[in-house]
Design an enzyme around this catalytic site. Sequence first.
Site, PDB file in Angstrom:
ATOM      1  N   LYS A   1       0.842  -1.208   0.000  1.00 40.54           N
ATOM      2  CA  LYS A   1       0.000   0.000   0.000  1.00 40.54           C
ATOM      3  C   LYS A   1       0.875   1.256   0.000  1.00 40.54           C
ATOM      4  CE  LYS A   1      -0.373  -0.437   5.025  1.00 40.54           C
ATOM      5  NZ  LYS A   1      -1.151  -1.080   6.098  1.00 40.54           N
TER       6      LYS A   1
ATOM      7  N   ARG B   1     -10.436  -0.499  14.824  1.00 43.63           N
ATOM      8  CA  ARG B   1     -10.296   0.326  13.626  1.00 43.63           C
ATOM      9  C   ARG B   1     -11.333  -0.150  12.605  1.00 43.63           C
ATOM     10  NH1 ARG B   1      -4.461   0.797  10.669  1.00 43.63           N
ATOM     11  NH2 ARG B   1      -5.033  -1.257   9.875  1.00 43.63           N
TER      12      ARG B   1
ATOM     13  N   TYR C   1      14.053  31.760   5.091  1.00 48.63           N
ATOM     14  CA  TYR C   1      12.835  32.509   5.435  1.00 48.63           C
ATOM     15  C   TYR C   1      12.784  32.848   6.916  1.00 48.63           C
ATOM     16  CZ  TYR C   1      10.796  31.391   0.864  1.00 48.63           C
ATOM     17  OH  TYR C   1      10.536  31.296  -0.478  1.00 48.63           O
TER      18      TYR C   1
HETATM   19  C1  LIG Z   1      -0.371  -2.010   6.838  1.00 47.79           C
HETATM   20  C2  LIG Z   1      -0.906  -3.291   7.325  1.00 47.79           C
HETATM   21  C3  LIG Z   1      -0.057  -4.407   7.517  1.00 47.79           C
HETATM   22  C4  LIG Z   1       1.443  -4.327   7.416  1.00 47.79           C
HETATM   23  O1  LIG Z   1       1.997  -3.912   8.663  1.00 47.79           O
HETATM   24  P1  LIG Z   1       3.565  -3.759   8.875  1.00 47.79           P
HETATM   25  O2  LIG Z   1       3.693  -3.313  10.293  1.00 47.79           O
HETATM   26  O3  LIG Z   1       4.021  -2.698   7.922  1.00 47.79           O
HETATM   27  O4  LIG Z   1       4.196  -5.070   8.596  1.00 47.79           O
HETATM   28  C5  LIG Z   1      -0.648  -5.632   7.823  1.00 47.79           C
HETATM   29  N1  LIG Z   1      -1.982  -5.734   7.979  1.00 47.79           N
HETATM   30  C6  LIG Z   1      -2.821  -4.684   7.848  1.00 47.79           C
HETATM   31  C7  LIG Z   1      -4.280  -4.884   8.059  1.00 47.79           C
HETATM   32  C8  LIG Z   1      -2.311  -3.424   7.537  1.00 47.79           C
HETATM   33  O5  LIG Z   1      -3.143  -2.383   7.434  1.00 47.79           O
END
Ligand SMILES: *Cc1c(COP(=O)(O)O)cnc(C)c1O
Length: 369
Positions: A38, A136, A264
């Site tokens: 992602k 969540r 700045y």
């Molecule tokens: C982003 C995510 C992961 C990956 O987690 P990491 O800590 O980056 O390994 C796994 N499961 C879900 C549901 C996530 O949202």
Amino acid sequence: MQKATETVLEIDLNALAQNYRYLTSKLHKDTQVMGVVKAFGYGSDSVAVSKELISLGVSYFAVAYPDEGITLRKAGVETAILVLHPLPATFKKITDHCMEPAIYSRSMLTQFIDFAEEIGLTNYPVHLKFNTGLNRLGFIAEDIEFIAEKFAATSSVKIKSMFSHLAASEDASETAFTESQIAQFKDISEKINKKIDYKPLRHMLNTSGVLNYPKAQYDMVRTGIGLYGFGNDPEENKHLKPVATLKTVISQIHTVKKGETVGYNRAFKASETTKTATLPVGHADGIKRIFGNRKGWVTVEGKKAPIVGNVCMDMIMVDVTDIDCQEGDEVIVFGENPSADELSQVINTIPYELITGVSQRVKRVICRK
Ligand SMILES: *Cc1c(COP(=O)(O)O)cnc(C)c1O
């Protein structure tokens, strides 16, 4: 490796391979790996990373939103893709591109089944997400009966997997809570299994889960940050290598006299003659403004060059008074040194935020170091 001649984010596929091998060394031979790609592959390059991960042996990808998966499909990735956060408005995008939704609520399940029946899908793979404490997204134990009835009444969808997500897998002071999440998931998934006549995959571990709770690996793990080189723990980080290195160059060097100011709001005032280097990278590239005024630093010729004055949109100025350097020299913003982990700590954040924050303006360069 060629020296940078402009601001680039180097993506080292050999580091990715090393991290993959380290993480999978913690798993049983037949545990599947879902590569989490992602947010542009945690800010890297989701297509290059996914293709490398396929050759390494991942059997699934996870994205947060459908467009991220469509990018992979358009690049020819045919591996199964789990969309972690679908919405009713994106169902069609998901099925049009053969992606698989995580279903997290009664209303989502009802709406997805209605959608699947309407367009005539059969046994479409969906993934059930259970909330075991993160609060969540996810179904809860009380939803099991509802879920079972819904699946019994349709042949449009099939449960491909059941999963949950740990809230504090990196936190040694929360082991009791994590154990309770693991126990809840075991209980919920066994109840679902009793209500259907096939066996969906089960998965619960993210990177820190793999490192700290390998006993809960089930059929698959979902690893993200570890693949990119961070283990949420200094000991684990020794075995992992950052995939991304943000590099830039010195555009101009100034000699700032005592009493003169830089940037700045005249935020830096020279108390003695100071040599500064101006770099073509700023807050629009992901260098957070809070790094200004010596909080953050870059590495020039192996030495620490603190950011002086305020971070501009497209530039920063760094103090190179004691560094033998010239215009055109390469600068490391983060990578091995400083690491994104180290830098993130000085502004009370985590490497996830720094590496995903490198804006799309920065050119990605794929390499093997
Ligand atoms: C982003 C995510 C992961 C990956 O987690 P990491 O800590 O980056 O390994 C796994 N499961 C879900 C549901 C996530 O949202």
